[in-house]
Design an enzyme around this catalytic site. Sequence first.
Site, PDB file in Angstrom:
ATOM      1  N   SER A  31      42.387  38.466  53.713  1.00  0.00           N
ATOM      2  CA  SER A  31      43.316  39.313  54.483  1.00  0.00           C
ATOM      3  C   SER A  31      44.142  38.512  55.473  1.00  0.00           C
ATOM      4  O   SER A  31      43.591  37.823  56.336  1.00  0.00           O
ATOM      5  CB  SER A  31      42.544  40.354  55.301  1.00  0.00           C
ATOM      6  OG  SER A  31      41.812  41.195  54.474  1.00  0.00           O
ATOM      7  N   HIS A  62      46.812  42.236  50.997  1.00  0.00           N
ATOM      8  CA  HIS A  62      46.452  41.443  49.824  1.00  0.00           C
ATOM      9  C   HIS A  62      47.557  41.618  48.783  1.00  0.00           C
ATOM     10  O   HIS A  62      47.805  42.727  48.324  1.00  0.00           O
ATOM     11  CB  HIS A  62      45.144  41.938  49.218  1.00  0.00           C
ATOM     12  CG  HIS A  62      43.925  41.570  49.999  1.00  0.00           C
ATOM     13  ND1 HIS A  62      43.620  42.142  51.195  1.00  0.00           N
ATOM     14  CD2 HIS A  62      42.922  40.700  49.736  1.00  0.00           C
ATOM     15  CE1 HIS A  62      42.478  41.617  51.637  1.00  0.00           C
ATOM     16  NE2 HIS A  62      42.044  40.749  50.771  1.00  0.00           N
ATOM     17  N   HIS A  84      37.027  44.127  46.807  1.00  0.00           N
ATOM     18  CA  HIS A  84      35.852  44.275  47.671  1.00  0.00           C
ATOM     19  C   HIS A  84      34.957  45.393  47.157  1.00  0.00           C
ATOM     20  O   HIS A  84      35.428  46.326  46.500  1.00  0.00           O
ATOM     21  CB  HIS A  84      36.291  44.640  49.092  1.00  0.00           C
ATOM     22  CG  HIS A  84      37.272  43.699  49.703  1.00  0.00           C
ATOM     23  ND1 HIS A  84      38.617  43.768  49.427  1.00  0.00           N
ATOM     24  CD2 HIS A  84      37.099  42.658  50.557  1.00  0.00           C
ATOM     25  CE1 HIS A  84      39.239  42.796  50.094  1.00  0.00           C
ATOM     26  NE2 HIS A  84      38.351  42.118  50.784  1.00  0.00           N
ATOM     27  N   ALA A 114      38.699  37.031  56.451  1.00  0.00           N
ATOM     28  CA  ALA A 114      38.797  37.494  57.834  1.00  0.00           C
ATOM     29  C   ALA A 114      37.412  38.011  58.209  1.00  0.00           C
ATOM     30  O   ALA A 114      36.755  38.661  57.395  1.00  0.00           O
ATOM     31  CB  ALA A 114      39.819  38.617  57.925  1.00  0.00           C
ATOM     32  N   HIS A 248      42.486  47.412  61.543  1.00  0.00           N
ATOM     33  CA  HIS A 248      42.882  46.493  60.475  1.00  0.00           C
ATOM     34  C   HIS A 248      44.174  45.754  60.825  1.00  0.00           C
ATOM     35  O   HIS A 248      44.364  44.605  60.423  1.00  0.00           O
ATOM     36  CB  HIS A 248      43.015  47.261  59.152  1.00  0.00           C
ATOM     37  CG  HIS A 248      43.226  46.378  57.959  1.00  0.00           C
ATOM     38  ND1 HIS A 248      42.355  45.356  57.615  1.00  0.00           N
ATOM     39  CD2 HIS A 248      44.207  46.337  57.021  1.00  0.00           C
ATOM     40  CE1 HIS A 248      42.795  44.742  56.526  1.00  0.00           C
ATOM     41  NE2 HIS A 248      43.924  45.317  56.150  1.00  0.00           N
TER      42      HIS A 248
HETATM   43  N1  HPA Z   1      33.604  43.449  60.659  1.00  0.00           N
HETATM   44  C1  HPA Z   1      33.560  43.363  59.312  1.00  0.00           C
HETATM   45  N2  HPA Z   1      34.531  42.816  58.603  1.00  0.00           N
HETATM   46  C2  HPA Z   1      35.585  42.315  59.260  1.00  0.00           C
HETATM   47  C3  HPA Z   1      35.691  42.362  60.659  1.00  0.00           C
HETATM   48  C4  HPA Z   1      34.630  42.961  61.402  1.00  0.00           C
HETATM   49  O1  HPA Z   1      34.637  43.044  62.636  1.00  0.00           O
HETATM   50  N3  HPA Z   1      36.876  41.773  60.996  1.00  0.00           N
HETATM   51  C5  HPA Z   1      37.461  41.374  59.830  1.00  0.00           C
HETATM   52  N4  HPA Z   1      36.679  41.697  58.774  1.00  0.00           N
END
Ligand code: HPA
Length: 280
Positions: A31, A62, A84, A114, A248
Site C-alpha cells: 500500500s 494497489h 489480502h 505498510a 487508510h
Molecule cells: N494495523 C494493521 N495493519 C496495518 C496498520 C495497522 O495499524 N497500518 C498499516 N497496515
Amino acid sequence: MSDDFTRAESAAAFLLSQTPLRPKIGLVLGSGLGSFADDLSSATRIPYASIPSFPRSTAIGHAGQMVIGKAGETPVAAMQGRVHLYEGYSAQEAAFPTRVFARMGIRALILTNAAGGINLEYGQGALVVLTDHINLQGQNPLVGANDDRFGPRFPDMTQAYWKPYREMALEESRKLGKQVFQGVYAALRGPSYETPAEIRYLRTIGADLVGMSTVPEVLAARHMGLKVLAISCVTNMAAGILDQVINHQEVLDTGERVKGDFVALLRAVLPRIAADVESA
Ligand code: HPA
C-alpha cells in the site's frame, strides 16, 4: 480444475512470453509503495486481470499490475499491489503470485508492506527490516495435500527472513545515511485495525509491527526455497499508542511521504541481491 503447480506454470509462461527479460528477483510493493515500479526501464506492464489464474486486488492504493523491467542493470518482476485475506481470498490464493514467481525462475523475493508500529522506538514513516514473524491469521497457504514439486511437507522457518539480505539492507541504509530498524511482524487477518488491548497483547508476545499481509507469501516462498527480504513502512503508530484514530488515507499518505527513502534503499540492495542469486 488443474492444480496450483500447473496453474502457476501457465501464468509464469504467459508472463515470460510478454518480455525478453528473465528476472531472478521478484518484488511485491505494498500500500502506497508501488511507485518503485513506475521508473523501471524497458518495462512491460501486465494487469493482473490478463494473467491466467491470477487473483485481482481490490484494495485502494494497489494498482493491480505486474511490471517486468530493469532497475539499473537488474531485471526484476514487481507486483504493484497484492491480494489480502481480508478481501476474502484464501491464504493459498494470496500465495499464488509467489508460486508464479518461482515458476518464472525467480530465486529471491523482496516483500514490502505498510504496517502499524508497536515498538515505541519507531515513529511514523520508519522503515523496518523484518527479522521474523508471528502468524495470527488463522490460515497457512501450505494447508492441504503437499505438492512435493513445490517443496517439503514441513518446511523449516528458522531463517524465514534471509539474514545476509537483512544485513545488506542495513549496510546500504547506513551508506545512504538513513536509519532503518529491525523487527518482528505480527500478521492479522483484518480488515479492522486492532484494538488498543490487542496491541498491548501483541507487544507482550514479542511483536514490533502489525499488518495484514506478507506472511502467506513468506510461507510459500520458503516452502519453495526462495530467499526473502521484507521491509515494512510504519505508516502509523498502532492503535492506542497515540491519542488518535487510524485511517487508510493516513496509511497511503505516509507511504507517499517516505517513498524517496524507500526507493533509494531498494535500488541500493537490488544489485547485491542480484549478485547473490547469480552466483548461487
Ligand atoms: N494495523 C494493521 N495493519 C496495518 C496498520 C495497522 O495499524 N497500518 C498499516 N497496515
